[in-house]
Write an enzyme that holds these catalytic residues in place. Structure first.
Site, PDB file in Angstrom:
ATOM      1  N   THR A  93       5.559   2.255  -5.649  1.00  0.00           N
ATOM      2  CA  THR A  93       5.845   0.917  -4.848  1.00  0.00           C
ATOM      3  C   THR A  93       4.786  -0.412  -6.205  1.00  0.00           C
ATOM      4  OG1 THR A  93       4.766   1.524  -3.054  1.00  0.00           O
ATOM      5  CG2 THR A  93       4.651  -0.636  -3.429  1.00  0.00           C
TER       6      THR A  93
ATOM      7  N   GLY B 235      -0.622   3.845  -5.581  1.00  0.00           N
ATOM      8  CA  GLY B 235       0.349   3.291  -6.211  1.00  0.00           C
ATOM      9  C   GLY B 235       1.028   2.678  -7.592  1.00  0.00           C
TER      10      GLY B 235
ATOM     11  N   VAL C 229       0.476  -1.332   0.350  1.00  0.00           N
ATOM     12  CA  VAL C 229       0.124   0.316  -0.121  1.00  0.00           C
ATOM     13  C   VAL C 229       0.899   1.350  -0.097  1.00  0.00           C
ATOM     14  CG1 VAL C 229      -1.650   0.883   1.394  1.00  0.00           C
ATOM     15  CG2 VAL C 229      -1.602  -1.112   1.631  1.00  0.00           C
ATOM     16  N   CYS C 230       0.323   2.140  -0.895  1.00  0.00           N
ATOM     17  CA  CYS C 230       1.576   3.569  -1.239  1.00  0.00           C
ATOM     18  C   CYS C 230       0.028   4.468  -1.535  1.00  0.00           C
ATOM     19  CB  CYS C 230       2.122   3.105  -1.687  1.00  0.00           C
ATOM     20  SG  CYS C 230       2.174   3.492  -4.218  1.00  0.00           S
ATOM     21  N   ASN C 231       1.246   5.693  -1.242  1.00  0.00           N
ATOM     22  CA  ASN C 231       0.109   7.065  -1.356  1.00  0.00           C
ATOM     23  C   ASN C 231      -0.981   6.557  -3.109  1.00  0.00           C
ATOM     24  OD1 ASN C 231      -0.668   8.951  -0.300  1.00  0.00           O
ATOM     25  ND2 ASN C 231       0.482  10.687  -0.800  1.00  0.00           N
TER      26      ASN C 231
END
Length: 103
Positions: A14, A11, A7-9
């Protein structure tokens, strides 16, 4: 098969790490499905997919406690080491995910 969601801000960054993790898994003959999603899609992904490990990128580490509270123990939740994330060290992040699973 290991199902690992990052999960990232948004996507995007990552997704590069996902590629490195998939390569590391392939090199070690580990069957894994690894994908990245933006923070806005986590609840839908958890509801609709089989997930063994949820790893949180440094930019959304503020969600770690919330994810642990809502998804553990069914899903192992951890935060990606900032140095491993910054250097895109897929092998180390994969090893961390497997460690969370007890492998």
């Amino acid at each position: 098969m290991k199902n690992i969601m990052l999960v990232c801000n948004a996507g995007m960054s990552t997704s590069m790490l996902v590629t490195k993790m998939l390569k590391a898994a392939s090199d070690k003959d580990i069957e894994a499905k690894i994908w990245a999603v933006p923070i806005s899609e986590v609840a839908d992904e958890v509801a609709n997919k089989s997930i063994d490990v949820l790893l949180v990128g440094p930019q959304v580490k503020f969600m770690l406690d919330d994810y642990k509270e809502n998804y553990e123990p069914e899903i192992k939740v951890g935060d990606i080491n900032m140095v491993d994330y910054g250097t895109m060290n897929g092998a180390n992040v994969l090893a961390f995910a497997l460690k969370l699973l007890g492998d």
